[in-house]
Design an enzyme around this catalytic site. Structure first.
Site, PDB file in Angstrom:
ATOM      1  N   ASP A 294      -0.629  58.439  28.053  1.00 36.18           N
ATOM      2  CA  ASP A 294      -0.117  57.721  26.881  1.00 36.18           C
ATOM      3  C   ASP A 294       1.379  57.486  27.071  1.00 36.18           C
ATOM      4  OD1 ASP A 294       1.065  60.203  26.410  1.00 36.18           O
ATOM      5  OD2 ASP A 294      -0.421  60.809  24.922  1.00 36.18           O
TER       6      ASP A 294
ATOM      7  N   HIS B 189       3.897  59.939  35.178  1.00 38.37           N
ATOM      8  CA  HIS B 189       4.235  61.349  35.017  1.00 38.37           C
ATOM      9  C   HIS B 189       3.711  61.906  33.693  1.00 38.37           C
ATOM     10  CE1 HIS B 189       7.838  61.354  38.071  1.00 38.37           C
ATOM     11  NE2 HIS B 189       6.662  61.199  38.635  1.00 38.37           N
ATOM     12  N   THR B 190       3.207  61.038  32.834  1.00 44.21           N
ATOM     13  CA  THR B 190       2.650  61.511  31.562  1.00 44.21           C
ATOM     14  C   THR B 190       1.475  62.450  31.780  1.00 44.21           C
ATOM     15  OG1 THR B 190       1.883  60.805  29.377  1.00 44.21           O
ATOM     16  CG2 THR B 190       1.058  59.549  31.250  1.00 44.21           C
TER      17      THR B 190
ATOM     18  N   HIS C 152       1.755  58.044  46.981  1.00 40.29           N
ATOM     19  CA  HIS C 152       2.260  58.534  48.266  1.00 40.29           C
ATOM     20  C   HIS C 152       1.711  57.716  49.426  1.00 40.29           C
ATOM     21  CE1 HIS C 152       4.465  62.524  47.926  1.00 40.29           C
ATOM     22  NE2 HIS C 152       4.310  62.144  46.682  1.00 40.29           N
ATOM     23  N   ASP C 153       0.455  57.303  49.327  1.00 41.12           N
ATOM     24  CA  ASP C 153      -0.132  56.508  50.398  1.00 41.12           C
ATOM     25  C   ASP C 153       0.582  55.164  50.515  1.00 41.12           C
ATOM     26  OD1 ASP C 153      -2.094  55.873  52.432  1.00 41.12           O
ATOM     27  OD2 ASP C 153      -3.002  54.534  50.961  1.00 41.12           O
TER      28      ASP C 153
ATOM     29  N   PRO D 240      10.627  59.221  46.797  1.00 41.52           N
ATOM     30  CA  PRO D 240      11.677  59.593  45.844  1.00 41.52           C
ATOM     31  C   PRO D 240      11.626  61.086  45.514  1.00 41.52           C
ATOM     32  CG  PRO D 240      10.481  57.650  45.105  1.00 41.52           C
ATOM     33  CD  PRO D 240       9.703  58.223  46.238  1.00 41.52           C
TER      34      PRO D 240
ATOM     35  N   SER E  53      -3.588  56.159  55.010  1.00 41.02           N
ATOM     36  CA  SER E  53      -3.069  57.003  56.090  1.00 41.02           C
ATOM     37  C   SER E  53      -2.785  58.415  55.603  1.00 41.02           C
ATOM     38  CB  SER E  53      -1.807  56.388  56.701  1.00 41.02           C
ATOM     39  OG  SER E  53      -0.797  56.226  55.720  1.00 41.02           O
TER      40      SER E  53
ATOM     41  N   VAL F 173       4.430  55.126  51.697  1.00 43.65           N
ATOM     42  CA  VAL F 173       4.825  55.607  53.023  1.00 43.65           C
ATOM     43  C   VAL F 173       4.530  54.595  54.129  1.00 43.65           C
ATOM     44  CG1 VAL F 173       4.458  57.398  54.763  1.00 43.65           C
ATOM     45  CG2 VAL F 173       4.688  58.019  52.354  1.00 43.65           C
TER      46      VAL F 173
ATOM     47  N   THR G  46       1.580  65.817  25.422  1.00 49.97           N
ATOM     48  CA  THR G  46       0.157  65.538  25.675  1.00 49.97           C
ATOM     49  C   THR G  46      -0.049  65.517  27.197  1.00 49.97           C
ATOM     50  OG1 THR G  46       0.632  63.153  25.550  1.00 49.97           O
ATOM     51  CG2 THR G  46      -0.183  64.215  23.544  1.00 49.97           C
TER      52      THR G  46
END
Length: 317
Positions: free
Chosen positions: A245, A192-193, A65-66, A162, A75, A69, A240
């Protein structure tokens, strides 16, 4: 779609003037200033992860996110007394407290060394903490380039990230605005794992999207009570969830993507090849993820001319 293309163009214009700052980044930037920096930060992150398993994914997400942006200038850590800051935007409010706490704890640990006090930027501490969060979760231990300076500005209006409903074209448009390609995007999505999302981001798909595995749909129904979809959450890798992974990609092959923006990576033939490759070869995923994180870490880098080293990550000096 046209709006996204315009946004991508704005991002390219916004970050192009800072491109000259990239050569300053190097792994040994603090060798003569704070030689024990990496071990100090890793020790602090290890303590945070031991206290809460949410610290690792929260810190990794905070780094994205940092950088996405205003560039990698910490920030996202700034607190504006008027309330007009990044983390209080609609998208920023989904960031978890554990990520902020991890960086603040690492900053305190660094500053407890008299040799390092107020000589290491919050942006670099965040970059190191994100890498250590990945490694301590079982992921790659990649080299982090250092030498970023901290920004002085944070506004709600600058936050464009996104969303879980994005299709492949929208994802590519956003990431190309950061100077990253489709392979970078797919590799970074693998973060996202160890991630999770509240029901509001995916409940609309449950029972409605034929691409979703029926078993997963039933599980998600149990996690999202009908009277309050925002109250529940689900791990984005149900196999998991706390280990970094390649199971995230394996899950996509079986319709186990929780977010539409995840499942589309397998559903769209233009991106399916990379998903198949990472699902079959974890080392390939780790290598591409490390390379993509390095490129992400170069976005919008500030120098001493347009930045500073904050004494307190929450406020400009």
């Amino acid at each position: 779609m046209r709006r996204l293309q315009l946004l991508a163009a704005v991002f390219l214009l916004a970050f192009t003037p800072m491109a000259a700052a990239k050569p300053q980044l190097r792994p040994d930037y603090y060798a003569g200033v704070c030689p024990n920096l990496e071990s100090i930060v890793r020790g602090a992150v290890q303590q945070s992860v031991a206290l809460s398993p949410l610290s690792a994914p929260a810190t990794l997400r905070l780094f994205f996110h940092d950088c996405a942006v205003r560039g990698c200038d910490a920030s996202v850590m700034l607190i504006n007394p008027a309330g007009d800051d990044e983390w209080r935007s609609l998208d920023g409010m989904t960031l978890k407290l554990e990520g902020f706490s991890t960086v603040m704890n690492a900053k305190a640990a660094v500053d407890s060394d008299p040799q390092c006090r107020n000589r290491v930027s919050c942006a670099d501490i965040l970059a190191l903490a994100a890498r250590d969060s990945v490694f301590l979760s079982g992921g790659p231990d990649y080299t982090v380039e250092l030498g970023r300076f901290d920004g002085r500005v944070s506004t709600c209006g600058s936050v464009v990230v996104p969303h879980g409903s994005f299709d492949l074209d929208q994802l590519n448009a956003f990431f190309s605005g950061l100077g990253l390609n489709q392979t970078d995007m797919i590799a970074l999505s693998g973060g996202h794992t160890i991630g999770a999302a509240s029901c509001g981001f995916f409940a609309y798909r449950v029972g409605e999207d034929p691409a979703m595995d029926p078993g997963l749909a039933q599980e998600l129904l149990g996690r999202c009570p009908g009277d309050g979809p925002a109250a529940g959450f689900a791990f984005l890798d149900s196999t998991t969830p706390l280990r970094f992974d390649n199971e995230y990609y394996r899950n996509l092959r079986g319709g186990m993507g929780v977010l539409a923006s995840d499942q589309v990576l397998y559903a769209d033939p233009r991106s399916r090849g990379d998903v198949e490759r990472y699902a079959a070869d974890q080392d390939a995923f780790f290598g591409d993820f490390a390379a993509a994180m390095t490129r992400l870490g170069r976005v919008g880098v500030r120098t001493a001319a347009d930045g500073e080293i904050r004494c307190d990550c929450r406020f400009p000096n």
